[in-house]
Design a protein around this motif. Structure first.
Motif, short mmCIF file in Angstrom:
data_model
loop_
_atom_site.label_atom_id
_atom_site.label_comp_id
_atom_site.label_asym_id
_atom_site.label_seq_id
_atom_site.Cartn_x
_atom_site.Cartn_y
_atom_site.Cartn_z
N ARG A 221 19.12 24.79 17.15
CA ARG A 221 20.03 25.92 16.89
C ARG A 221 19.34 27.25 17.20
NH1 ARG A 221 21.12 22.75 12.60
NH2 ARG A 221 20.10 24.06 11.05
N LYS A 222 20.19 28.24 17.49
CA LYS A 222 19.69 29.53 17.94
C LYS A 222 18.70 30.17 16.96
CE LYS A 222 21.64 32.67 21.19
NZ LYS A 222 21.42 31.73 22.28
N GLU A 223 19.08 30.15 15.67
CA GLU A 223 18.22 30.89 14.73
C GLU A 223 16.86 30.20 14.60
OE1 GLU A 223 20.74 29.01 13.57
OE2 GLU A 223 20.09 28.03 11.72
N MET A 224 16.84 28.88 14.72
CA MET A 224 15.56 28.16 14.64
C MET A 224 14.71 28.43 15.89
SD MET A 224 16.31 24.55 12.87
CE MET A 224 17.03 24.52 11.23
N MET A 225 15.37 28.42 17.05
CA MET A 225 14.64 28.68 18.29
C MET A 225 14.11 30.12 18.28
SD MET A 225 14.44 25.93 20.00
CE MET A 225 14.44 25.03 18.45
N HIS A 226 14.85 31.01 17.63
CA HIS A 226 14.39 32.39 17.59
C HIS A 226 13.09 32.51 16.79
CE1 HIS A 226 14.95 36.44 18.75
NE2 HIS A 226 14.57 36.82 17.54
N LYS A 227 13.05 31.76 15.68
CA LYS A 227 11.84 31.77 14.86
C LYS A 227 10.67 31.15 15.65
CE LYS A 227 10.43 31.08 10.20
NZ LYS A 227 10.60 30.53 8.91
N LEU A 228 10.99 30.12 16.38
CA LEU A 228 9.99 29.45 17.19
C LEU A 228 9.53 30.35 18.35
CD1 LEU A 228 8.55 26.81 17.35
CD2 LEU A 228 10.59 25.75 18.28
N TRP A 229 10.46 31.09 18.89
CA TRP A 229 10.12 32.04 19.96
C TRP A 229 9.10 33.06 19.45
CZ3 TRP A 229 10.96 37.40 20.05
CH2 TRP A 229 10.70 38.02 21.29
N ASP A 230 9.30 33.52 18.21
CA ASP A 230 8.38 34.49 17.61
C ASP A 230 6.98 33.89 17.47
OD1 ASP A 230 8.56 37.18 16.69
OD2 ASP A 230 8.00 36.43 14.70
N ARG A 231 6.93 32.61 17.10
CA ARG A 231 5.65 31.90 16.94
C ARG A 231 4.99 31.75 18.33
NH1 ARG A 231 1.49 31.69 15.36
NH2 ARG A 231 0.24 29.84 15.63
N ARG A 232 5.82 31.42 19.34
CA ARG A 232 5.29 31.28 20.70
C ARG A 232 4.72 32.61 21.19
NH1 ARG A 232 9.25 30.08 25.71
NH2 ARG A 232 9.50 32.33 25.56
N LEU A 233 5.43 33.67 20.85
CA LEU A 233 5.00 35.01 21.26
C LEU A 233 3.61 35.33 20.72
CD1 LEU A 233 6.01 37.64 22.60
CD2 LEU A 233 6.90 38.32 20.36
N MET A 234 3.39 34.95 19.45
CA MET A 234 2.10 35.26 18.83
C MET A 234 1.03 34.24 19.19
SD MET A 234 3.08 36.76 15.14
CE MET A 234 4.64 35.95 14.89
N GLY A 235 1.42 32.96 19.24
CA GLY A 235 0.46 31.90 19.58
C GLY A 235 0.08 31.93 21.05
N GLY A 236 0.98 32.46 21.86
CA GLY A 236 0.67 32.64 23.28
C GLY A 236 0.90 31.42 24.15
N ALA A 237 1.58 30.38 23.61
CA ALA A 237 1.76 29.15 24.42
C ALA A 237 2.99 29.26 25.32
CB ALA A 237 1.89 27.95 23.48
#
Ligand code: PLP
Length: 386
Positions: A221-237
């Motif tokens: 779902r969009k809201e979950m992917m958005h949270k994951l996107w934020d983690r990707r942004l910081m983790g750099g993967a």
């Protein structure tokens, strides 16, 4: 609604663009022109909706993400620099110290290290459940959990997670329910339709499909992917645009590749099952697989991996060395058939006692079928086993 093969070819492709390209252009750029609209998006916390910098997002990356979302029947998807990038980002995005993770016992070796080592060290309470034991899942999820995690078909023993059962118990416990569906593939299995919240893949395997790329994916779902996107942004993967282009190109042929791999695996599994030098074999498509009925119900195909054992680790290694067509190499899901031993590759960080406890016995070989003519693969196995 178009079906899988049509979506694999067409979904997500870039709109024609200035020159009307037939395929998605590679936006090999670090950065994008800053405009008033971009500044406004950033100020309003909508950085994912504008193009700023490729670690945030990139049009080539977005194209493959739209394709994967369409294939999984998800609102949204994200791609990552590797399968482990997707898995660790997903677990770390939704878990913090004090949270509870309920997790299947049978996992890819490094995921197991992550859930038994790193996450507990960060203060996450982890309970490991025998993958195929419904009552154990029920009991573990009779109290609240933040995340439930399993593999649809496990690496390397090909045990099945009962997706409907795990999703139901998981949701009753209030958990976000995640599956690594790398082995089951997006083509054979529909976990989001069976109630899962997030599906994860090592895209390095069947999605990309040619053993030439390391990448990962998540959909949900969009809201979950958005949270994951934020983690990707910081983790750099984040995935490089050129790799995203190759990933999208690979996915276009996924259905015909996986159909051939399903068929080759079933034929090879049937051959190996009758061979006197094979001590043990498992493949979800064989009637002898303890969960064959569930496999028939849950999947439209049984995947391209067959796991079998010779008498000892030494005889298994000897067998690998005698193969001519089949490469002695790790990984899976590529167009070429490869074979390796989990004990010295994917699960090398587990102790012998841990391996034995979950059923990784001596002499186990993980065979990933490619798309070659099956007779040639069987001939190679015949001569190596003789
Ligand atoms: N999940 C499974 C089931 C795997 O087999 C692997 C790799 O072998 C991974 C995740 C990790 O993926 P990657 O190698 O793309 O990081």
């Amino acid at each position: 609604m178009p079906k899988f093969s049509t979506l694999a070819v067409h979904a997500g492709a870039e709109e024609a663009g200035q020159y009307g390209p037939g395929t998605t252009p590679i936006y090999q750029t670090t950065t994008f022109q800053l405009t008033d609209e971009v500044y406004k998006g950033m100020r309003e916390g909508k950085s994912r909706d504008v193009l700023i910098y490729t670690r945030y997002d990139n049009p080539t990356v977005r194209a493959v993400e739209r394709k994967i979302a369409a294939l999984e029947g998800a609102e949204d998807a994200l791609v990552f620099a590797s399968g482990m990038g997707a898995i660790s980002s997903a677990l770390e995005a939704f878990l913090k110290a004090g949270d509870r993770l309920v997790c299947a016992e049978d996992l890819y070796g490094l995921t197991r290290v992550l859930v038994t080592g790193r996450l507990p060290a960060l203060g996450v309470e982890v309970e490991i459940v025998p993958t195929t034991d419904k009552n154990a899942w029920k009991k573990a999820l009779s109290r609240p959990a933040k995340v439930v995690y399993c593999e649809g078909i496990s690496n390397p023993l090909l045990k099945l997670a009962d997706l409907e059962v795990i999703a139901n118990f998981g949701h009753r416990a209030g958990a976000i329910v995640m599956v690594d569906n790398t082995f089951a593939t997006a083509y054979n299995s529909r976990p989001l339709e069976q109630g899962f919240d997030i599906v994860l893949h090592s895209g390095s395997k069947y999605l990309a499909g040619h053993s030439d790329l390391i990448c990962g994916a998540a959909a949900g779902r969009k809201e979950m992917m958005h949270k994951l996107w934020d983690r990707r942004l910081m983790g750099g993967a984040c995935l490089d645009p050129h790799a995203a282009f190759l990933m999208e190109r690979g996915i276009k042929t996924m259905s015909i590749r996986v159909e051939r791999q399903n068929a080759n695996a079933l034929q090879v599994a049937s051959f190996l099952e009758g061979h006197p030098n094979v001590e043990w074999i498992t493949y979800p498509g064989l009637a002898s697989h303890p969960q064959n009925a569930l496999a028939q119900r849950q999947f439209s195909g049984f995947g391209g991996v067959v796991t079998f054992a010779t008498a000892t680790d030494e005889s298994a290694l000897k067998l690998l060395r005698k193969m001519r067509l089949i490469s002695e190499a790790t990984s899976l899901g590529g167009v070429e058939t490869v074979a390796s031993m989990p004990m010295n590759t994917s699960h090398v960080r587990m102790s012998e006692a841990e391996m034995r406890a979950i059923g990784i016995r001596p002499g186990i070989i993980r065979l990933s079928l490619g798309i070659e003519d099956c007779e040639d693969v069987i001939d190679d196995l015949k001569q190596a086993l003789s």
